[in-house]
Design an enzyme around this catalytic site. Structure first.
Site, short mmCIF file in Angstrom:
data_model
loop_
_atom_site.label_atom_id
_atom_site.label_comp_id
_atom_site.label_asym_id
_atom_site.label_seq_id
_atom_site.Cartn_x
_atom_site.Cartn_y
_atom_site.Cartn_z
N HIS A 358 -3.78 -46.41 -3.66
CA HIS A 358 -2.32 -46.65 -3.52
C HIS A 358 -2.30 -47.90 -5.38
O HIS A 358 -0.86 -48.53 -5.56
CB HIS A 358 -2.03 -47.38 -2.83
CG HIS A 358 -1.26 -46.37 -1.84
ND1 HIS A 358 -0.61 -45.21 -1.28
CD2 HIS A 358 -2.04 -46.14 -0.17
CE1 HIS A 358 -0.64 -44.74 -0.52
NE2 HIS A 358 -1.06 -45.15 0.18
N LYS A 546 12.85 -53.90 -3.84
CA LYS A 546 11.82 -52.97 -3.62
C LYS A 546 10.97 -54.21 -3.24
O LYS A 546 11.19 -55.82 -3.22
CB LYS A 546 11.02 -52.47 -4.87
CG LYS A 546 11.44 -53.34 -6.30
CD LYS A 546 10.59 -51.71 -7.24
CE LYS A 546 11.53 -51.20 -7.52
NZ LYS A 546 10.80 -49.56 -7.23
N ARG A 547 9.57 -54.70 -2.81
CA ARG A 547 8.79 -55.98 -2.75
C ARG A 547 8.73 -56.79 -3.44
O ARG A 547 8.63 -55.79 -5.11
CB ARG A 547 7.06 -55.33 -2.37
CG ARG A 547 6.31 -56.27 -1.87
CD ARG A 547 5.42 -55.66 -1.72
NE ARG A 547 4.29 -54.83 -2.61
CZ ARG A 547 3.38 -54.92 -3.22
NH1 ARG A 547 3.31 -56.02 -3.53
NH2 ARG A 547 3.17 -53.97 -3.61
N LYS A 552 6.50 -55.44 -10.44
CA LYS A 552 7.74 -55.03 -10.54
C LYS A 552 8.82 -54.87 -11.34
O LYS A 552 9.55 -54.65 -11.51
CB LYS A 552 8.17 -54.64 -8.86
CG LYS A 552 7.14 -53.89 -8.19
CD LYS A 552 7.51 -53.92 -6.72
CE LYS A 552 6.15 -53.20 -5.71
NZ LYS A 552 6.71 -52.40 -5.66
N THR A 654 8.57 -44.94 -3.90
CA THR A 654 9.24 -43.96 -3.28
C THR A 654 10.57 -44.53 -3.61
O THR A 654 11.86 -43.68 -2.64
CB THR A 654 8.68 -44.07 -2.32
OG1 THR A 654 8.97 -45.00 -1.33
CG2 THR A 654 7.30 -43.18 -1.98
N LYS A 658 14.28 -41.72 -3.13
CA LYS A 658 15.55 -41.75 -2.05
C LYS A 658 17.05 -42.51 -2.88
O LYS A 658 17.71 -42.03 -2.99
CB LYS A 658 15.08 -43.37 -1.49
CG LYS A 658 14.19 -43.19 -0.30
CD LYS A 658 13.38 -44.40 0.69
CE LYS A 658 12.23 -44.25 0.86
NZ LYS A 658 11.20 -45.47 1.27
#
Length: 818
Positions: A358, A546-547, A552, A654, A658
């Protein structure tokens, strides 16, 4: 076998009867919690019949079974999705209406299972939904964390972690399976003896922890299959030392029990110290050992000790490296308990185990100190040493004289056990989770392994279950889709593309926009109720959820908002489409820089709110304690989806899928599945910015990037960064963001300054945001783009992903023909 009917009248009778029998209450007297338990146990009764039949079908057909091992399963609440998958929503809604029960109030009573952190765990949950819906016999396996991760509270703009005791009122969906309890052994030593010319290994003087399994049903959509999620709870075999207790040593009396049960207390205990690392290692071995013991017992019951058939009947999938100890554990069980030789056992193991990677980030590729493994798991360490010896001999033949290269591929090197190397070397398949990620694994991360074992590598793009992420969370959009193209898309999401022509239908676009507006109003009510925050639904809703991690790049988003604020303040003629920027994120408790970014976002919110003109065009909202339930409110309301990871760093994502499925337009880098989203919708229906992955990787190799050049030449960036440290954002603590400032401009020891290229990509991001602003002003154009995004999202259903996994890796036969 006769089955009970669950029509409207029987549902009503069940709810009323359960309230009378268990609580001595009528509907009017009962609390929402009591009604929830009566309703949930009615649904559970309906599931139990199917679950029992599913188990019998699997055993009778001797179907190959998948065991999906993951340290996280971020399931979300089960009640509504179980009713949906039972195709019973109408019956339950009518029954509750006639009983005068408000279903929304009751659904809120279900605790949010705190069994995951982010994308890894949510992916595993989506996979479980699709596996059951496609009739593929599966058991998901993990730990029954009592407290999960943590409950996030924002106090004075900063994250505070509170325990999340989600099991406080029990879990109506779980069932203990005491007959499958087993022992897991730690520490001690291994005696080697020779018996009948064969070396035997006996583990002695170990510490014992009992593993108690709790099973939760996973219901397939409109099918008779119900699979199981098995969560292992740790328990000490010594419940209490009564002698110590009698002497008044109350703490010591319970000490051994507490130490054993700490294993299943918390997801991801802090591992910056030895004890935290040791607890994580214990957790990982605990649930993999318990799972493997169960797998072999179950196989033996159905097939006898014909171990050569194990790969035909069982496939074990390792979701990231956390369950990687399953590999040496299966070797141990086959050799030490079942009497197989090394070569025979290894052949079986390598045909049974598959691995999903991942991440390419070095710090996320797990390593364990060899001494720790030797002490805690002495027999496992011996097996790893022998695996490593054999692997290195093979690699040496392939790369003669290249000791450093072989060392980088070794399972054990430089005093560390490298879990990713173990997983790649000892499984039959290693897959990436997007096409780009798969390419990077072959070309970069595992390049040398790919040279030796090219047949092992594949790439399967992640997916999401459209049942939760469209049907459950956005029922009005689901109804509009059903009216427009029929319902066949529910079982074949590729048919969603039939919506594409409706992008040019003005009446359809109007209905689509009206539903988005309703979802925005629902989110504004949620934020008002949960946090006391008022958001104007006429603002564009722009979300990044998100985390919290530097790669990110929530920092890029926040820095750009500060620049927009400065444009408003500095230029009285500047205008823009009003926009609410919504962040949902948790930072790991020990990740101080991530926590600083949360504080920066909240300081930015206060700064904007205090300026009369800026707050007419900008608002920043930090959604507290972001979880599956709040995501189900946020995502359908969002119009712009921020997917900003540094290219090459996000394996897939992901959340991007969504948002897309719910009609949000993406602004993002060419990273992970963003690449494939852009291919589906076309470059006119997505906002792509920033460097591509090959450029990023070249810049890391080159090492000459200097963000000070950008700082010196871009006055907007210079002003925004200066505001980080001059008291503009936090007058009471002007030095609070000093480290954030330094991380963007100055290199840490041994690493680049601005290692995720926030400043490098800022100009491109800012220009893309200007295009977003112009397009949003043209509502027809924007709504057309939104419809296209929903229409082209079908390929990102986890049903498609699971079919690919099964065709490529698992090769299971569905229990029922489709």
């Amino acid at each position: 076998m006769p089955t009970t009917t669950f029509d409207k009248e029987s549902i009503k009778a069940s709810i009323v009867g359960k309230l009378q029998r268990y609580n001595g209450r009528t509907i009017k007297e009962a609390s929402n919690q009591q009604i929830y338990r009566a309703l949930a146990s009615t649904v559970r009764d309906q599931i139990m019949q199917k679950w029992m039949i599913s188990r019998q079908e699997r055993k009778t057909s001797k179907a190959k079974r998948l065991y999906y091992l993951s340290v996280e399963f971020l399931m979300g609440r089960s009640l509504y999705c179980n009713i949906l998958n039972l195709v019973s929503t109408d019956a339950y809604q009518q029954a509750l209406k006639e009983l005068d029960i408000n279903i929304d109030d009751v659904l809120k009573e279900e605790p949010e299972p705190a069994l995951g952190n982010g994308g890894l765990g949510r992916l595993a949950a989506c996979f479980m939904d699709s596996l059951a819906s496609l009739d593929l016999p599966t058991m998901g396996c993990s730990i029954r964390y009592e407290y999960g991760l943590f409950r996030q509270k924002i106090i004075d703009g900063q994250q505070v972690e509170l325990p999340d005791y989600w099991l406080g009122n029990g879990n109506v969906w779980e069932m203990p399976v005491m007959e499958d309890a087993c022992e897991v052994h730690f520490n001690g030593h291994v005696d080697m003896t020779e018996e009948n010319g064969r070396m035997t290994f006996v583990h002695r003087d170990y510490n014992t922890v009992e593993a108690i399994p709790y099973d939760m049903p996973i219901v397939g959509y409109d099918t008779s299959t119900v699979n199981s999620l098995r969560l292992w709870s740790a328990r000490s075999p010594k419940r209490m030392n009564l002698s110590d207790f009698g002497e008044g040593h109350y703490v010591q009396a319970a000490a051994e029990k507490e130490l054993a049960e700490a294993i299943s207390n918390i997801l991801y205990p802090e591992d910056k110290h030895y004890e935290g690392k040791l607890l994580r290692l214990k957790q990982q071995y605990f649930f993999t050992s318990a799972t493997l013991q169960y797998i072999l017992r179950d196989f033996k019951k159905l097939n006898g000790p014909d171990w050569q058939r194990l790969p035909e009947q069982v496939v074990i999938h390792i979701n990231d490296t956390h369950p990687g100890l399953a590999i040496p554990e299966l070797m141990r069980l086959l050799m030490d308990q079942e009497g197989l030789g090394w070569d025979e056992a290894q052949a079986i193991v390598s045909k049974t185990m598959a691995y999903t990677n991942h991440t390419i980030m070095a710090e996320a590729l797990e390593k364990w100190p060899e001494d720790m493994v030797r002490t805690l798991l002495p027999r496992i360490h011996m097996i790893l040493v022998e695996m490593n010896r054999r692997l290195c001999a093979r690699l040496w033949n392939h790369f003669p004289g290249q000791a450093e290269r072989v060392g980088k591929m070794a399972i054990i090197s430089y005093g560390q056990i490298h879990m990713a190397n173990l997983c790649v070397a000892m499984t039959f398949n290693t897959n990436g989770v997007s096409q780009l990620h798969g390419d990077i694994l072959k070309a970069e991360t595992f390049r040398d392994f790919h040279a030796v074992m090219p047949e092992k590598f594949s790439a399967i793009t992640n997916g999401i279950t459209h049942r939760r992420w469209l049907m459950a969370c956005n029922p009005k959009l689901t109804s509009l889709i059903n009216e427009s193209i029929g319902t066949d898309w529910i079982k074949d999401t590729s048919l969603l593309s039939n919506l594409a022509p409706f992008a040019d239908d003005a009446a359809f676009r109007e209905k689509f926009a009206a539903i988005k507006r309703e979802n925005k109003l629902r989110l504004t009510e949620y934020l008002k109720r949960q946090q006391g925050v008022t958001v104007d639904p006429d603002f564009m809703f722009d979300a990044q959820s998100k985390r919290l991690h530097e790669y990110k790049r929530q920092m890029l988003n926040a820095l750009h908002i500060l620049v927009l604020y400065n444009r408003i303040v500095n230029d009285a003629s500047f205008t823009m489409e009003p926009r609410a920027f919504i962040f949902g994120s948790k930072a790991a408790p020990g990740y101080n820089r991530a926590k600083q970014i949360i504080r920066f976002i909240n300081a930015l919110s206060r700064l904007i709110d205090a300026h009369p003109r800026a707050r007419q065009m900008l608002q920043v909202v930090f959604l507290e304690n972001y979880d599956v339930s709040s995501a189900q409110v946020l995502i359908p309301a969002t119009e712009l989806s921020e997917q900003l990871s540094t290219a090459s760093k996000e394996a897939s994502g992901t959340g991007n899928m969504k948002y897309m499925m719910n009609g949000a337009v993406t602004i993002g880098t060419m990273d992970g599945a963003n690449v494939e989203i852009s291919q589906q919708v076309g470059m006119d229906n997505i906002y792509i910015f920033g460097m591509r992955s090959d450029t990023v990787l070249d810049m890391y190799r080159d090492g000459t990037y200097n963000p000070m050049t950008i700082y010196e030449t871009n006055h907007e960036i210079r002003q925004a960064l200066t505001q980080l440290i001059d008291g503009t954002l936090l007058p009471e603590a002007p030095g609070a963001f000093q480290e954030l400032y330094h991380s963007l401009l100055m290199a840490d020891w041994g690493s680049l300054a601005d290692p995720y290229f926030v400043l490098k990509d800022f100009g491109s991001y800012s220009m893309a945001q200007q295009r977003v602003n112009q397009d949003y002003a043209d509502k027809d154009k924007w709504n057309r783009m939104a419809v296209i995004n929903t229409a082209m999202s079908g390929v990102f259903s986890s049903d498609r992903t699971i079919r690919e996994y099964n065709d490529t890796i698992w090769h299971m036969t569905p229990l029922h023909k489709h």
